[in-house]
Design a protein around this motif. Sequence first.
Motif, PDB file in Angstrom:
ATOM      1  N   ILE B  73       0.824  -1.218   0.000  1.00  0.00           N
ATOM      2  CA  ILE B  73       0.000   0.000   0.000  1.00  0.00           C
ATOM      3  C   ILE B  73       0.855   1.265   0.000  1.00  0.00           C
ATOM      4  O   ILE B  73       0.372   2.351   0.337  1.00  0.00           O
ATOM      5  N   GLY B  74       2.123   1.140  -0.334  1.00  0.00           N
ATOM      6  CA  GLY B  74       2.988   2.322  -0.386  1.00  0.00           C
ATOM      7  C   GLY B  74       3.141   2.961   0.981  1.00  0.00           C
ATOM      8  O   GLY B  74       3.382   2.270   1.969  1.00  0.00           O
ATOM      9  N   THR B  79       1.006   7.623   6.328  1.00  0.00           N
ATOM     10  CA  THR B  79       0.000   8.682   6.253  1.00  0.00           C
ATOM     11  C   THR B  79      -1.044   8.477   7.348  1.00  0.00           C
ATOM     12  O   THR B  79      -1.431   9.429   8.033  1.00  0.00           O
ATOM     13  N   ALA B  80      -1.465   7.203   7.504  1.00  0.00           N
ATOM     14  CA  ALA B  80      -2.490   6.910   8.510  1.00  0.00           C
ATOM     15  C   ALA B  80      -1.985   7.260   9.916  1.00  0.00           C
ATOM     16  O   ALA B  80      -2.722   7.836  10.723  1.00  0.00           O
ATOM     17  N   ILE B  81      -0.732   6.939  10.169  1.00  0.00           N
ATOM     18  CA  ILE B  81      -0.176   7.229  11.503  1.00  0.00           C
ATOM     19  C   ILE B  81      -0.109   8.730  11.734  1.00  0.00           C
ATOM     20  O   ILE B  81      -0.580   9.246  12.753  1.00  0.00           O
ATOM     21  N   LEU B  82       0.481   9.427  10.772  1.00  0.00           N
ATOM     22  CA  LEU B  82       0.718  10.864  10.972  1.00  0.00           C
ATOM     23  C   LEU B  82      -0.574  11.682  10.991  1.00  0.00           C
ATOM     24  O   LEU B  82      -0.586  12.794  11.509  1.00  0.00           O
ATOM     25  N   THR B  83      -1.650  11.132  10.439  1.00  0.00           N
ATOM     26  CA  THR B  83      -2.920  11.869  10.478  1.00  0.00           C
ATOM     27  C   THR B  83      -3.832  11.376  11.594  1.00  0.00           C
ATOM     28  O   THR B  83      -4.939  11.876  11.743  1.00  0.00           O
ATOM     29  N   SER B  84      -3.339  10.406  12.366  1.00  0.00           N
ATOM     30  CA  SER B  84      -4.211   9.893  13.428  1.00  0.00           C
ATOM     31  C   SER B  84      -4.047  10.696  14.709  1.00  0.00           C
ATOM     32  O   SER B  84      -2.948  11.107  15.087  1.00  0.00           O
ATOM     33  N   GLU B  85      -5.167  10.914  15.352  1.00  0.00           N
ATOM     34  CA  GLU B  85      -5.188  11.694  16.596  1.00  0.00           C
ATOM     35  C   GLU B  85      -4.405  10.966  17.691  1.00  0.00           C
ATOM     36  O   GLU B  85      -3.688  11.582  18.475  1.00  0.00           O
ATOM     37  N   VAL B  86      -4.548   9.632  17.690  1.00  0.00           N
ATOM     38  CA  VAL B  86      -3.883   8.827  18.721  1.00  0.00           C
ATOM     39  C   VAL B  86      -2.367   8.995  18.627  1.00  0.00           C
ATOM     40  O   VAL B  86      -1.683   9.093  19.643  1.00  0.00           O
ATOM     41  N   PHE B  87      -1.853   9.042  17.389  1.00  0.00           N
ATOM     42  CA  PHE B  87      -0.401   9.164  17.213  1.00  0.00           C
ATOM     43  C   PHE B  87       0.127  10.415  17.908  1.00  0.00           C
ATOM     44  O   PHE B  87       1.121  10.372  18.628  1.00  0.00           O
ATOM     45  N   TRP B  88      -0.557  11.527  17.698  1.00  0.00           N
ATOM     46  CA  TRP B  88      -0.055  12.779  18.273  1.00  0.00           C
ATOM     47  C   TRP B  88      -0.194  12.777  19.790  1.00  0.00           C
ATOM     48  O   TRP B  88       0.651  13.313  20.497  1.00  0.00           O
ATOM     49  N   ARG B  89      -1.228  12.110  20.266  1.00  0.00           N
ATOM     50  CA  ARG B  89      -1.396  12.015  21.722  1.00  0.00           C
ATOM     51  C   ARG B  89      -0.269  11.149  22.322  1.00  0.00           C
ATOM     52  O   ARG B  89       0.331  11.500  23.324  1.00  0.00           O
ATOM     53  N   VAL B  90      -0.025  10.028  21.655  1.00  0.00           N
ATOM     54  CA  VAL B  90       1.022   9.114  22.134  1.00  0.00           C
ATOM     55  C   VAL B  90       2.397   9.783  21.996  1.00  0.00           C
ATOM     56  O   VAL B  90       3.259   9.641  22.860  1.00  0.00           O
ATOM     57  N   THR B  91       2.581  10.556  20.904  1.00  0.00           N
ATOM     58  CA  THR B  91       3.854  11.267  20.718  1.00  0.00           C
ATOM     59  C   THR B  91       4.067  12.290  21.838  1.00  0.00           C
ATOM     60  O   THR B  91       5.154  12.418  22.392  1.00  0.00           O
ATOM     61  N   TRP B  92       3.000  13.001  22.164  1.00  0.00           N
ATOM     62  CA  TRP B  92       3.076  13.986  23.251  1.00  0.00           C
ATOM     63  C   TRP B  92       3.456  13.283  24.566  1.00  0.00           C
ATOM     64  O   TRP B  92       4.333  13.745  25.299  1.00  0.00           O
ATOM     65  N   ARG B 281      -3.196  -6.233  18.550  1.00  0.00           N
ATOM     66  CA  ARG B 281      -4.168  -5.980  17.488  1.00  0.00           C
ATOM     67  C   ARG B 281      -3.701  -6.476  16.130  1.00  0.00           C
ATOM     68  O   ARG B 281      -4.445  -6.365  15.156  1.00  0.00           O
ATOM     69  N   GLN B 282      -2.525  -6.994  16.078  1.00  0.00           N
ATOM     70  CA  GLN B 282      -1.985  -7.619  14.865  1.00  0.00           C
ATOM     71  C   GLN B 282      -1.979  -6.711  13.641  1.00  0.00           C
ATOM     72  O   GLN B 282      -2.187  -7.166  12.524  1.00  0.00           O
ATOM     73  N   ARG B 283      -1.766  -5.413  13.862  1.00  0.00           N
ATOM     74  CA  ARG B 283      -1.601  -4.484  12.738  1.00  0.00           C
ATOM     75  C   ARG B 283      -0.096  -4.390  12.475  1.00  0.00           C
ATOM     76  O   ARG B 283       0.549  -3.392  12.808  1.00  0.00           O
ATOM     77  N   TRP B 284       0.444  -5.439  11.894  1.00  0.00           N
ATOM     78  CA  TRP B 284       1.899  -5.522  11.744  1.00  0.00           C
ATOM     79  C   TRP B 284       2.439  -4.413  10.858  1.00  0.00           C
ATOM     80  O   TRP B 284       3.514  -3.862  11.119  1.00  0.00           O
ATOM     81  N   GLY B 285       1.705  -4.076   9.809  1.00  0.00           N
ATOM     82  CA  GLY B 285       2.151  -3.034   8.888  1.00  0.00           C
ATOM     83  C   GLY B 285       2.242  -1.684   9.577  1.00  0.00           C
ATOM     84  O   GLY B 285       3.262  -0.982   9.491  1.00  0.00           O
ATOM     85  N   VAL B 286       1.172  -1.311  10.264  1.00  0.00           N
ATOM     86  CA  VAL B 286       1.152  -0.013  10.955  1.00  0.00           C
ATOM     87  C   VAL B 286       2.207  -0.003  12.061  1.00  0.00           C
ATOM     88  O   VAL B 286       2.941   0.984  12.231  1.00  0.00           O
ATOM     89  N   ALA B 287       2.290  -1.109  12.795  1.00  0.00           N
ATOM     90  CA  ALA B 287       3.279  -1.192  13.882  1.00  0.00           C
ATOM     91  C   ALA B 287       4.695  -1.069  13.324  1.00  0.00           C
ATOM     92  O   ALA B 287       5.562  -0.438  13.941  1.00  0.00           O
ATOM     93  N   SER B 288       4.921  -1.648  12.149  1.00  0.00           N
ATOM     94  CA  SER B 288       6.249  -1.543  11.531  1.00  0.00           C
ATOM     95  C   SER B 288       6.550  -0.100  11.138  1.00  0.00           C
ATOM     96  O   SER B 288       7.677   0.379  11.330  1.00  0.00           O
ATOM     97  N   ALA B 289       5.552   0.583  10.573  1.00  0.00           N
ATOM     98  CA  ALA B 289       5.762   1.989  10.199  1.00  0.00           C
ATOM     99  C   ALA B 289       6.086   2.819  11.445  1.00  0.00           C
ATOM    100  O   ALA B 289       6.981   3.670  11.424  1.00  0.00           O
TER     101      ALA B 289
END
Lengths: 492, 319
Positions: B73-74, B79-92, B281-289
């Motif tokens: 999926i390129g 993109t999904a991570i950087l646009t997700s609200e959870v990512f920025w919360r977890v980053t903070w 949650r077995q989201r291996w692709g997202v977890a790898s990114a």
Amino acid sequence: MTRITLGSAVLRGTVATALMASLMSTSALGAPPVDLSKWSPEYVRSIAGTQDFDTAADCAKVTPLDYKGRLTFWYQGVFEGDPDLLRQYYKDFFETFRKTYPNIQLEEQALTYNDLLDKFRTALLGNAAPMAVRLQILGGTEFASKGYLQPLKPEDVGYSTEDFWPGAMKAVTWEGVTYGIPTNNETMAFIWNADIFKRAGLDPDKAPATWDDVVKYSKQIHDKLGIAGYGLVARKNAGNTPYRFMPQLWAYGGGVFDEATANPTYEQVNLDSPQSKAALQASYDMYVRDKSVPVSALTNQQADNQPLFLAGQLGMMISHPSDYDVMLDLQKKATGADKDKAQTVIDNMRYGLIPTGPDGKRAVVFGGSNIHILKPEYVEGGKVDEPAAKAIICMWTSPEWSLKMAYAGSNPGNLNGFKTKWMKERLDNIKFLDVTTSMLPYGIPFPALPQAPEIMNIIVPDMLQNALTGAMTVDEAADDAAKKVRDLMGGL
Amino acid sequence: MTIVTGKAEARRRLQSGKPGVLRKIWEHRADYTYVLPAIAVMLIVIAYPIYYTIELSFFKTPPGLQLRDKTFIGIDNYTAILTSEVFWRVTWNTLIWTLGSTLIAFVLGFATALALHREFVGRGVLRAILIIPWVISAVAASYIWKWIYHSDFGIIGAVLVGLGLADRPPNFIDSVSTVLPSLIVVNIWREFPFAMIMMMAGLQTVPEQLLRAAQVDGASAWQRFWHVTFPHLRNVSTVTILLLAVANFNSFIIPWIMTGGGPSNASHIWITHIYELAFGRQRWGVASAYSVLLFLTLMTLGYFYVRALSGNERQEGSA
């Protein structure tokens, strides 16, 4: 010591009948060894001790006793919340297996409920799984649907499909093929401290009839005595949370899908229904509004409620009959005044049926575990010793061992276990067993879907935590959880 | 006619040529031979997993399918991570966790090192006691602190209620607002001895005669510290801070055991979130990114760490 009218409990209500039908419905209805339509504590007592079984002789027909082989085996073992009695039976089982099959080199590994799925998934990715595994009831469909498991049915190890709870067989069936055998099946019950009830001005011998009563009683206990009323559990990634919240959700008429109906289709997500929100609201009322449950509920599991209960700091909780033995074990370890205090709690321990919802609906999770054989390509070394795997599976799912391994906390997966002399002995020795066996007909299996572990272990606890911490309102938390389930089912 | 062997020719070319990379390699051939086994092992256990993680980060891995059924999926996972609200919360959370733990543990460790640098009775015993948190297993420490913090019958709560300072035990780890600071306190408790040891070692290198000379010249204690001691500790401080920062970015045990990232994701940091995405949650692709982003961050920190070390070496070389 129990004060409920057990005989009539089972036959109560049309919902229970429907659920019973659900548990009984199977594509392979034959002649089960016990008559499930007559299920009641009296019936269970009447069949106990009526038949003898020779486990070694039965399993020798599956795998010869002199068979030479090697088996790697992982299983969900005993953990800190289990009684010592169960620890002993696990020890006995492996000793007996080694004596019965002296030429099978067994390499077993016990893992806790909360660790097993993660570790097993990781091992599968590296083709390093064990040859056989005993998983919690939630896991069967996930791994079967992904093609990791070999087809395995009771007939493969000398038993009949009808020997097992039909509802449990559904949990090991994926697209019409059976991939495992149930080892034990269980339903929990409602436990309360009669002394606390009395001191709080409640009837000490009467369990709360409805979940609304639980909220009310919990507040009354907290307000009058300054201790926690109900043992709410909302930890994430811990099996204890869905086992305690789902009965509440179903009783209010809610559900993740339509899993509480007789013939679930799992097509409609119901976590955001008004009934589901009412169930979540009840938890919110206890935790946030009334502050009548342990504050630590968000990071706790049932093993943390047990010492609270024993210390007389908790009025009510949902658990197994084995909690009585756990209390006895803990009491033995107490010293001085604590020992007497603990004894008072044990003397005042009462078991009852899990409360109903506003419409009289009573429900409990139909839990348990299954045993499976892996496909060789996912196993370390690329080989599965099938006869060795079948030997241990035959033994664990035998009437004798499926009962002994569930002696204090659960029920045998093999229905013939109810006929053994050990069942009779167990009925005499394990207090409150009648109550939990009475709950069996109200049991609702978790959705038989590959996504069920994520829904139950992560999404549902997240929903609770979002509402209870104030991160979201009850409505928002339920809507958010429903969306997550829809996304998950949509492949996101 | 002179017969020149290939080996001799190579040696001749190396000897006659300019001092280039090949010549340097040839001169250090024995060193390379010694490190070759370690490099081979690293390629297997580090390089391949890194490559595979990067590759996997460009694939969709639906939780209902096996990993081999992944689809390309390129950069969608990124993109999904950087646009997700959870990512920025977890980053903070990760930034608060890393900066809070690192800086406070360093300051506390430095202060303790300065205190212990002076001679006094019982200094050795005190030093040994202060090292205990660092040598205790993080798993054991997490469980102990979980009980200390317990919102219903924790030790702190019991003492506060017993002394009449609170009506009910404070809520440390079951509240979204207090959970992260509470975990940071545990992390600091565990890490400050490391900073203390590093700074104590650094203090040994401060020339005594310079301090005495400054004293003779009338410099105050603060001036001696600021103009003599601190400049000598700059490099060791940088290394200590970087090591702590890297360890804290990667710190998994304390938050995972004590709260599992909860309640309501309030104590999730990158590493615990990655673990949950992958193994829960077995989201291996997202977890790898996510892991690739973490890797890049740590590599950046690692670059500064190496630079700091090189600075140390240069300084020592010129001394």
